[in-house]
Design a protein around this motif. Structure first.
Motif, PDB file in Angstrom:
ATOM      1  N   ASP A   1       0.850  -1.266  -0.134  1.00  0.00           N
ATOM      2  CA  ASP A   1      -0.146   0.105   0.086  1.00  0.00           C
ATOM      3  C   ASP A   1       1.080   1.304   0.151  1.00  0.00           C
ATOM      4  O   ASP A   1       2.150   1.158   0.439  1.00  0.00           O
ATOM      5  CB  ASP A   1      -0.986  -0.108   1.171  1.00  0.00           C
ATOM      6  CG  ASP A   1      -2.106   0.922   0.984  1.00  0.00           C
ATOM      7  OD1 ASP A   1      -2.179   1.558   0.046  1.00  0.00           O
ATOM      8  OD2 ASP A   1      -2.992   0.923   2.046  1.00  0.00           O
ATOM      9  N   HIS A   2       0.254   2.386  -0.222  1.00  0.00           N
ATOM     10  CA  HIS A   2       1.103   3.648  -0.241  1.00  0.00           C
ATOM     11  C   HIS A   2       1.366   4.151   1.081  1.00  0.00           C
ATOM     12  O   HIS A   2       0.450   4.167   2.165  1.00  0.00           O
ATOM     13  CB  HIS A   2       0.185   4.755  -1.091  1.00  0.00           C
ATOM     14  CG  HIS A   2       0.313   4.662  -2.487  1.00  0.00           C
ATOM     15  ND1 HIS A   2       1.351   4.920  -3.302  1.00  0.00           N
ATOM     16  CD2 HIS A   2      -0.714   4.111  -3.250  1.00  0.00           C
ATOM     17  CE1 HIS A   2       1.167   4.605  -4.488  1.00  0.00           C
ATOM     18  NE2 HIS A   2       0.045   4.239  -4.538  1.00  0.00           N
ATOM     19  N   ALA A   3       2.674   4.472   1.408  1.00  0.00           N
ATOM     20  CA  ALA A   3       3.101   5.105   2.662  1.00  0.00           C
ATOM     21  C   ALA A   3       3.103   6.730   2.560  1.00  0.00           C
ATOM     22  O   ALA A   3       4.269   7.280   2.137  1.00  0.00           O
ATOM     23  CB  ALA A   3       4.271   4.497   3.185  1.00  0.00           C
ATOM     24  N   TYR A   4       2.036   7.295   2.556  1.00  0.00           N
ATOM     25  CA  TYR A   4       1.748   8.626   2.195  1.00  0.00           C
ATOM     26  C   TYR A   4       2.926   9.466   2.994  1.00  0.00           C
ATOM     27  O   TYR A   4       3.445  10.481   2.307  1.00  0.00           O
ATOM     28  CB  TYR A   4       0.408   9.082   2.448  1.00  0.00           C
ATOM     29  CG  TYR A   4      -0.558   8.493   1.480  1.00  0.00           C
ATOM     30  CD1 TYR A   4      -0.617   8.908   0.126  1.00  0.00           C
ATOM     31  CD2 TYR A   4      -1.469   7.634   1.727  1.00  0.00           C
ATOM     32  CE1 TYR A   4      -1.083   8.270  -0.823  1.00  0.00           C
ATOM     33  CE2 TYR A   4      -2.185   6.875   1.060  1.00  0.00           C
ATOM     34  CZ  TYR A   4      -2.218   7.423  -0.394  1.00  0.00           C
ATOM     35  OH  TYR A   4      -3.148   6.614  -1.293  1.00  0.00           O
ATOM     36  N   GLU A   5       3.179   9.389   4.134  1.00  0.00           N
ATOM     37  CA  GLU A   5       3.964  10.265   5.032  1.00  0.00           C
ATOM     38  C   GLU A   5       5.424  10.004   4.432  1.00  0.00           C
ATOM     39  O   GLU A   5       6.087  10.923   4.135  1.00  0.00           O
ATOM     40  CB  GLU A   5       3.809   9.983   6.603  1.00  0.00           C
ATOM     41  CG  GLU A   5       2.517  10.079   7.238  1.00  0.00           C
ATOM     42  CD  GLU A   5       1.512   9.209   7.038  1.00  0.00           C
ATOM     43  OE1 GLU A   5       1.927   8.077   6.288  1.00  0.00           O
ATOM     44  OE2 GLU A   5       0.432   9.225   7.463  1.00  0.00           O
TER      45      GLU A   5
ATOM     46  N   GLU B   1       6.382   8.683   1.513  1.00  0.00           N
ATOM     47  CA  GLU B   1       6.315   9.263   0.215  1.00  0.00           C
ATOM     48  C   GLU B   1       6.436  10.730   0.028  1.00  0.00           C
ATOM     49  O   GLU B   1       7.317  11.359  -0.455  1.00  0.00           O
ATOM     50  CB  GLU B   1       5.104   8.820  -0.832  1.00  0.00           C
ATOM     51  CG  GLU B   1       5.286   7.175  -0.889  1.00  0.00           C
ATOM     52  CD  GLU B   1       3.974   6.557  -1.214  1.00  0.00           C
ATOM     53  OE1 GLU B   1       3.188   7.541  -2.025  1.00  0.00           O
ATOM     54  OE2 GLU B   1       3.725   5.669  -1.538  1.00  0.00           O
ATOM     55  N   ALA B   2       5.694  11.416   0.909  1.00  0.00           N
ATOM     56  CA  ALA B   2       5.709  12.900   1.045  1.00  0.00           C
ATOM     57  C   ALA B   2       7.184  13.492   1.644  1.00  0.00           C
ATOM     58  O   ALA B   2       7.870  14.392   1.139  1.00  0.00           O
ATOM     59  CB  ALA B   2       4.677  13.594   2.064  1.00  0.00           C
ATOM     60  N   GLU B   3       7.741  12.875   2.332  1.00  0.00           N
ATOM     61  CA  GLU B   3       9.059  13.067   2.889  1.00  0.00           C
ATOM     62  C   GLU B   3      10.017  12.892   1.888  1.00  0.00           C
ATOM     63  O   GLU B   3      10.876  13.757   1.633  1.00  0.00           O
ATOM     64  CB  GLU B   3       9.320  12.332   4.281  1.00  0.00           C
ATOM     65  CG  GLU B   3      10.448  12.761   5.022  1.00  0.00           C
ATOM     66  CD  GLU B   3      10.575  14.144   5.412  1.00  0.00           C
ATOM     67  OE1 GLU B   3      11.640  14.809   5.848  1.00  0.00           O
ATOM     68  OE2 GLU B   3       9.394  14.647   5.856  1.00  0.00           O
TER      69      GLU B   3
ATOM     70  N   THR C   1       7.319   2.538  -4.427  1.00  0.00           N
ATOM     71  CA  THR C   1       5.876   3.053  -5.228  1.00  0.00           C
ATOM     72  C   THR C   1       5.958   2.314  -6.195  1.00  0.00           C
ATOM     73  O   THR C   1       4.830   1.936  -6.787  1.00  0.00           O
ATOM     74  CB  THR C   1       5.730   4.435  -5.510  1.00  0.00           C
ATOM     75  OG1 THR C   1       6.890   5.141  -6.473  1.00  0.00           O
ATOM     76  CG2 THR C   1       5.583   5.239  -4.206  1.00  0.00           C
TER      77      THR C   1
END
Length: 292
Positions: A70-74, A76-78, A92
């Motif tokens: 699954d996406h790890a949004y925090e 990926e954003a960092e 990703t």
């Protein structure tokens, strides 16, 4: 008409007791070969073979597998904020499309056949692949691609086969050979974990299968085999009795049993040696491991 194989089942409910204490809190399928977990190798191999739907048969404490895909949004954003584009792509690019992953639970450890049966409603009435994550193959053409290519030519069921020492026959499902052209083997029978004196050959089925859905009809009988478990091999033998053609493939590549510590370590070394960023330093160490 040969129906295409678009679904794959990954039995991942095992406890991984041979790797305790490492697997006390981490699923064995998440153990890394270099810098990528075993389960990711299996999913990428299935995708390369044309698989579009990935079915995981899990057990308790396996949520890390679901999280990994699954996406790890925090995170990926960092990574994006720091300009770490290569690292961002690494975390990703392996995530399957939305809706391509399914999870079902094997509540009791009743064997590989039972684990595959647990996926019956998600598989439906179509041919499907099974990949055992513990088995890892280093090859130019992914092992599952080789198996699917044979299936697309011949239909029926297809299994990747490996030669083993006769003394190890009681660890594997062993096939009985009807014909062998050096690459493709026509199978006339199979037996689960026979003693060496009873083994029909020295060819074992490794964890790469293409199966016909008729196998579920035999698995649902819940007949116990070796070790008191519901063995997949026993139902596959009944498919042969029903006249379904079963083919074995002497695949190209080197196989590693990553369910054993020695095989796991060997796989890490072999896969690292394939990496331009690691091979030089690793070779130097292996040539002189006692150097400071």
């Amino acid at each position: 008409m040969i129906k295409p194989v678009k679904k794959a089942v990954f039995p991942v409910a095992g406890l991984g007791t041979r790797f305790l204490p490492a697997t006390k809190a981490v699923p064995k399928e998440m153990l890394p070969i270099v810098d990528k977990p075993l389960i990711q190798y299996a999913v990428e191999e299935a995708a390369a073979a044309g698989i579009e739907e990935f079915i995981f048969v899990t057990g308790r404490d396996k949520s890390a597998i679901e999280i990994h895909f699954d996406h790890a949004y925090e995170l990926e954003a960092e990574l994006a904020a720091r300009g770490k584009t290569a690292e961002l792509e690494e975390v990703t690019k392996f995530i399957p499309p939305a809706g391509a992953l399914s999870f079902t639970r094997q509540q009791e450890p009743l064997g590989l056949g039972h684990a595959v049966w647990c996926a019956r409603n998600l598989v439906g009435d179509e041919p499907f692949a099974v990949l055992l994550v513990d088995e890892l193959v280093l090859s130019k053409t992914p092992c599952m691609t080789q198996v699917v290519d044979v299936y697309n030519e011949r239909g029926g069921c297809v299994y990747a086969l490996a030669e083993i020492p006769n003394a190890q026959s009681n660890r594997y499902g062993i096939v009985d050979v009807a014909a062998d052209d050096g690459k493709i083997i026509e199978i006339k029978g199979m037996v689960e974990k026979p003693e060496p004196s009873q083994a029909p050959s020295n060819l074992c089925i490794i964890g790469r299968y293409v199966l016909q859905p008729k196998v579920f009809g035999y698995l649902e009988r819940m007949e116990r085999g070796v070790g008191g478990e519901i063995q997949l091999t026993d139902s596959l033998a009944k498919l042969i009795d029903d006249g379904i053609a079963c083919h074995g493939l002497r695949f190209e590549g080197r196989r590693f049993d990553c369910g054993a510590k020695a095989g796991f370590l060997q796989a890490n070394i072999a896969f690292a040696l394939e990496r331009a960023d690691l091979s030089g330093e690793l070779i130097a160490f292996l040539q002189n491991p006692s150097a400071s």
